[in-house]
Motif scaffolding. Structure first.
Motif, PDB file in Angstrom:
ATOM      1  N   LEU A   1       0.798  -1.178   0.050  1.00 22.62           N
ATOM      2  CA  LEU A   1       0.091  -0.204   0.047  1.00 22.62           C
ATOM      3  C   LEU A   1       0.937   1.229  -0.025  1.00 22.62           C
ATOM      4  O   LEU A   1       0.384   2.416   0.024  1.00 22.62           O
ATOM      5  CB  LEU A   1      -1.014  -0.074   1.189  1.00 22.62           C
ATOM      6  CG  LEU A   1      -2.007  -1.218   1.441  1.00 22.62           C
ATOM      7  CD1 LEU A   1      -2.695  -1.248   2.710  1.00 22.62           C
ATOM      8  CD2 LEU A   1      -2.927  -1.227   0.257  1.00 22.62           C
ATOM      9  N   GLY A   2       2.074   1.205   0.272  1.00 21.38           N
ATOM     10  CA  GLY A   2       2.940   2.140   0.107  1.00 21.38           C
ATOM     11  C   GLY A   2       3.365   2.663   1.754  1.00 21.38           C
ATOM     12  O   GLY A   2       2.876   2.506   2.597  1.00 21.38           O
ATOM     13  N   PRO A   3       4.356   3.288   1.849  1.00 24.05           N
ATOM     14  CA  PRO A   3       4.855   3.702   3.406  1.00 24.05           C
ATOM     15  C   PRO A   3       4.059   4.336   4.087  1.00 24.05           C
ATOM     16  O   PRO A   3       3.783   4.135   5.177  1.00 24.05           O
ATOM     17  CB  PRO A   3       6.336   4.231   3.244  1.00 24.05           C
ATOM     18  CG  PRO A   3       6.208   4.698   1.390  1.00 24.05           C
ATOM     19  CD  PRO A   3       5.473   3.963   0.975  1.00 24.05           C
ATOM     20  N   TRP A   4       3.433   5.355   3.397  1.00 23.87           N
ATOM     21  CA  TRP A   4       2.407   6.392   4.051  1.00 23.87           C
ATOM     22  C   TRP A   4       1.293   5.557   4.662  1.00 23.87           C
ATOM     23  O   TRP A   4       0.758   5.467   5.803  1.00 23.87           O
ATOM     24  CB  TRP A   4       1.774   7.462   3.167  1.00 23.87           C
ATOM     25  CG  TRP A   4       2.846   8.747   2.943  1.00 23.87           C
ATOM     26  CD1 TRP A   4       3.781   8.658   2.185  1.00 23.87           C
ATOM     27  CD2 TRP A   4       2.685   9.728   3.721  1.00 23.87           C
ATOM     28  NE1 TRP A   4       4.415  10.067   2.513  1.00 23.87           N
ATOM     29  CE2 TRP A   4       3.375  10.781   3.588  1.00 23.87           C
ATOM     30  CE3 TRP A   4       1.964  10.299   4.870  1.00 23.87           C
ATOM     31  CZ2 TRP A   4       3.773  11.913   4.017  1.00 23.87           C
ATOM     32  CZ3 TRP A   4       1.695  11.418   5.375  1.00 23.87           C
ATOM     33  CH2 TRP A   4       3.022  12.258   4.975  1.00 23.87           C
ATOM     34  N   MET A   5       0.668   4.629   3.783  1.00 23.95           N
ATOM     35  CA  MET A   5      -0.486   3.768   4.302  1.00 23.95           C
ATOM     36  C   MET A   5       0.056   2.643   5.243  1.00 23.95           C
ATOM     37  O   MET A   5      -1.001   1.979   5.797  1.00 23.95           O
ATOM     38  CB  MET A   5      -1.191   3.207   3.147  1.00 23.95           C
ATOM     39  CG  MET A   5      -2.018   4.288   2.213  1.00 23.95           C
ATOM     40  SD  MET A   5      -3.172   5.516   3.465  1.00 23.95           S
ATOM     41  CE  MET A   5      -4.186   4.298   3.849  1.00 23.95           C
ATOM     42  N   SER A   6       1.254   2.347   5.339  1.00 19.46           N
ATOM     43  CA  SER A   6       1.563   1.584   6.423  1.00 19.46           C
ATOM     44  C   SER A   6       2.039   2.107   7.615  1.00 19.46           C
ATOM     45  O   SER A   6       1.676   1.513   8.734  1.00 19.46           O
ATOM     46  CB  SER A   6       2.921   0.769   5.721  1.00 19.46           C
ATOM     47  OG  SER A   6       2.524  -0.102   5.033  1.00 19.46           O
ATOM     48  N   LEU A   7       2.441   3.479   7.726  1.00 20.25           N
ATOM     49  CA  LEU A   7       2.918   4.219   8.641  1.00 20.25           C
ATOM     50  C   LEU A   7       1.855   4.784   9.560  1.00 20.25           C
ATOM     51  O   LEU A   7       1.747   4.882  10.648  1.00 20.25           O
ATOM     52  CB  LEU A   7       4.034   5.147   8.265  1.00 20.25           C
ATOM     53  CG  LEU A   7       4.868   6.008   9.550  1.00 20.25           C
ATOM     54  CD1 LEU A   7       5.303   5.070  10.271  1.00 20.25           C
ATOM     55  CD2 LEU A   7       5.921   6.896   8.916  1.00 20.25           C
TER      56      LEU A   7
END
Length: 140
Positions: A51-57
């Motif tokens: 999902l990409g780093p933003w949607m993981s963080l």
């Protein structure tokens, strides 16, 4: 009737201690470093679902910073445990599936703490709690 549903003070003390220590550990070890080092964390965070780093963080920060604050106060504590449990399960089962019990012991212990709180609730030592009404001796 109220006395039948009230908890002994030692149970409330135990639940408060569990909330306090579990939340402070989660905040100190995982949550606050993600907030204070946000840009660096974006480059390091695992992305198990693509999902990409933003949607993981961002969900991790919500679960590791916002939810512990609710649990600490005892407000919506059971509900606030659910994102924490979800993030911990993803970390333990999807991100680090090869870890031994010894390697993942901190994560498993946090999972035990927050699952216990989700099952029990915060106890009566919380914001907005109403003290149980005193039942006269001999009544009830």
């Amino acid at each position: 009737m109220t006395r039948a549903f009230s908890q002994p003070p030692r149970v409330n003390a135990g639940l408060f201690f569990l909330r306090l220590t579990g939340c402070l550990l989660l905040l100190y070890v995982h949550g606050l470093p993600k907030v204070f080092h946000f840009s660096e964390e974006l480059t390091r965070i695992e992305d198990p679902f693509g999902l990409g780093p933003w949607m993981s963080l961002l969900p991790a920060i919500f679960a590791e910073v916002i939810c512990p604050l609710f649990i600490l106060t005892g407000v919506f504590a059971r509900l606030a445990c659910l994102p924490i449990i979800g993030v911990l399960l993803v970390a333990m089962l999807a991100v680090h599936p090869g870890w031994s019990i010894a390697e993942g012991q901190f994560g498993w212990l946090l999972l035990i703490i927050f699952t216990t709180l989700a099952l029990t609730g915060p106890g009566q030592w919380r914001l907005g709690a109403v003290a149980p009404a005193e039942v006269p001796h001999g009544a009830g």
